[in-house]
Design a protein around this motif. Sequence first.
Motif, PDB file in Angstrom:
ATOM      1  N   PHE A 200       0.829  -1.201   0.000  1.00 17.57           N
ATOM      2  CA  PHE A 200       0.000   0.000   0.000  1.00 17.57           C
ATOM      3  C   PHE A 200       0.867   1.256   0.000  1.00 17.57           C
ATOM      4  CE2 PHE A 200      -2.160   3.394   2.339  1.00 17.57           C
ATOM      5  CZ  PHE A 200      -3.244   3.582   1.489  1.00 17.57           C
TER       6      PHE A 200
ATOM      7  N   ASP B 259       0.939   3.941  -2.926  1.00 16.38           N
ATOM      8  CA  ASP B 259       0.578   5.327  -2.629  1.00 16.38           C
ATOM      9  C   ASP B 259       1.685   6.279  -3.070  1.00 16.38           C
ATOM     10  OD1 ASP B 259      -1.654   6.638  -1.653  1.00 16.38           O
ATOM     11  OD2 ASP B 259      -0.836   6.846   0.370  1.00 16.38           O
TER      12      ASP B 259
ATOM     13  N   HIS C 128      -2.693  14.993   0.517  1.00 17.28           N
ATOM     14  CA  HIS C 128      -1.765  14.791   1.630  1.00 17.28           C
ATOM     15  C   HIS C 128      -2.492  14.956   2.962  1.00 17.28           C
ATOM     16  CE1 HIS C 128       1.294  15.938   4.603  1.00 17.28           C
ATOM     17  NE2 HIS C 128       1.956  14.942   4.038  1.00 17.28           N
TER      18      HIS C 128
ATOM     19  N   HIS D 249      -4.211  11.957   3.919  1.00 18.88           N
ATOM     20  CA  HIS D 249      -3.257  10.975   4.441  1.00 18.88           C
ATOM     21  C   HIS D 249      -2.862  11.287   5.888  1.00 18.88           C
ATOM     22  CE1 HIS D 249      -3.004   9.681   0.301  1.00 18.88           C
ATOM     23  NE2 HIS D 249      -2.309   8.639   0.699  1.00 18.88           N
TER      24      HIS D 249
END
Length: 175
Positions: free
Chosen positions: A4, A8, A119, A122
């Motif tokens: 992942f 990403d 971002h 995230h």
Amino acid sequence: MWVFIFGDMTVFAILFGVYLYYRGEDPGLFNESQLRLNQTFGVINTFVLLTSSLLVVTAVRAVRRGAHVLARRLVYAAMACGVVFVANKAIEYGQKISHDIVPGTNQFFMYFYVMTGLHLLHVVIGMALLGLIVKLTRRPALTGREEGYMEGAASFWHMVDLLWIVIFPLLYLVK
């Protein structure tokens, strides 16, 4: 988790490449637009995320030594850094929007909002993963699988930090 993370990072790398391509197509627009950013926001966010990564590394080491209470406090401090990042970004977005600088303003600001917004998502996901570490630190001992969860969550947080280390200069500094 590693698949992942690498996936990403690949998506962000493509986004960075596309951004640089279009920046090269119209450097005047990108340079002029970049001047409308407040670098102080970027510097603060860089400091906050670097500090949070240091806290997370120290927390993981503390868990390995059995110092779960210390680790929990360190992770809470890292999460507080995440909250500061989110608040700082919200203030920055608010200032931009109050000056009618939105994603549709021009191509630079479209990339600015897409990269920093993605971002920011995230960061929020990373804070939830840090919450998992807090939960794990409440246990007297971790199984091998639980240590893997903790290290995966910490690695995700470090990826978030690494991405910002690229986003900050791309948007705020590169001429």
